[in-house]
Design an enzyme around this catalytic site. Structure first.
Site, PDB file in Angstrom:
ATOM      1  N   CYS A   1       0.861  -1.181   0.000  1.00 45.21           N
ATOM      2  CA  CYS A   1       0.000   0.000   0.000  1.00 45.21           C
ATOM      3  C   CYS A   1       0.895   1.227   0.000  1.00 45.21           C
ATOM      4  CB  CYS A   1      -0.992  -0.011   1.167  1.00 45.21           C
ATOM      5  SG  CYS A   1      -0.297   0.271   2.801  1.00 45.21           S
TER       6      CYS A   1
ATOM      7  N   ASN B   1       2.469   1.643   4.159  1.00 45.91           N
ATOM      8  CA  ASN B   1       2.755   0.395   4.874  1.00 45.91           C
ATOM      9  C   ASN B   1       2.427   0.516   6.361  1.00 45.91           C
ATOM     10  OD1 ASN B   1       5.604  -1.751   5.581  1.00 45.91           O
ATOM     11  ND2 ASN B   1       3.556  -2.357   5.015  1.00 45.91           N
TER      12      ASN B   1
ATOM     13  N   CYS C   1      -1.367   0.928   7.255  1.00 45.56           N
ATOM     14  CA  CYS C   1      -2.785   0.594   7.433  1.00 45.56           C
ATOM     15  C   CYS C   1      -3.171  -0.687   6.700  1.00 45.56           C
ATOM     16  CB  CYS C   1      -3.679   1.747   6.966  1.00 45.56           C
ATOM     17  SG  CYS C   1      -3.513   3.251   7.940  1.00 45.56           S
ATOM     18  N   ARG C   2      -3.274  -0.600   5.380  1.00 47.80           N
ATOM     19  CA  ARG C   2      -3.808  -1.716   4.597  1.00 47.80           C
ATOM     20  C   ARG C   2      -2.846  -2.884   4.443  1.00 47.80           C
ATOM     21  NH1 ARG C   2      -5.327   1.755  -0.514  1.00 47.80           N
ATOM     22  NH2 ARG C   2      -3.403   2.769   0.209  1.00 47.80           N
ATOM     23  N   SER C   3      -1.615  -2.609   4.027  1.00 45.27           N
ATOM     24  CA  SER C   3      -0.712  -3.737   3.775  1.00 45.27           C
ATOM     25  C   SER C   3      -0.306  -4.485   5.042  1.00 45.27           C
ATOM     26  CB  SER C   3       0.494  -3.313   2.934  1.00 45.27           C
ATOM     27  OG  SER C   3       1.223  -2.274   3.528  1.00 45.27           O
TER      28      SER C   3
ATOM     29  N   ASP D   1      -8.209   3.421   1.286  1.00 38.58           N
ATOM     30  CA  ASP D   1      -7.284   3.786   2.354  1.00 38.58           C
ATOM     31  C   ASP D   1      -8.093   4.316   3.539  1.00 38.58           C
ATOM     32  OD1 ASP D   1      -5.257   4.686   3.991  1.00 38.58           O
ATOM     33  OD2 ASP D   1      -4.201   5.774   2.407  1.00 38.58           O
TER      34      ASP D   1
END
Length: 141
Positions: free
Chosen positions: A3, A6, A8-10, A113
């Site tokens: 993401c 690095n 939140c999402r990943s 995001d």
């Protein structure tokens, strides 16, 4: 799993994929990285850590890092969260073999995001979990 920052999402995607792969008895190496360097060396966002924890997944020991060219040699699949990440990672490919490894986690959909909206962390978790389950179903051989 890639993401932007690095945080939140990943990290969620890394933790979820590791958790699901372990449940399936798969010995997969899963990692995450960002395309931006703002948070290198930091841990995941506290909201991601909390959301993962609510599902029995501990991502607190992850350390944010920048995506590197050598990741194309290390990993068979580079799963990205949105189209900007897709473009950024494809711009780093060295050849067609690298490019074949890069895909959106959710096929043709993006993982939004959640950074600026606390209420998005749980829905983002659900989206990522669904994408990870579909990926495992497809590649568990």
């Amino acid at each position: 799993m890639v993401c932007l920052g690095n945080i939140c999402r990943s990290p969620l995607a890394e933790g979820i994929m590791q958790h699901l792969a372990k449940q399936e008895g798969l010995d997969w190496e899963v990692d995450s990285a960002g395309t931006g360097n703002w948070h290198v060396g930091e841990g995941p966002d506290r909201r991601s850590t909390r959301t993962a924890g609510e599902h029995g997944i501990d991502i607190s020991k992850q350390v944010c890092r920048l995506f590197r060219i050598s990741d194309f040699d290390t990993f068979d699949h580079i799963l990205v969260m949105d189209k900007n990440n897709l473009s950024d990672i494809l711009a780093m490919t060295r050849n067609a073999e690298d490019a074949k490894k890069v895909k959106l986690l959710l096929g043709d959909k993006i993982v939004p995001d959640p950074y600026y909206d606390d209420s998005l962390f749980e829905p983002v978790f659900q989206l990522i979990e669904k994408g990870c389950k579909e990926f495992i179903k497809k590649y568990n051989n």
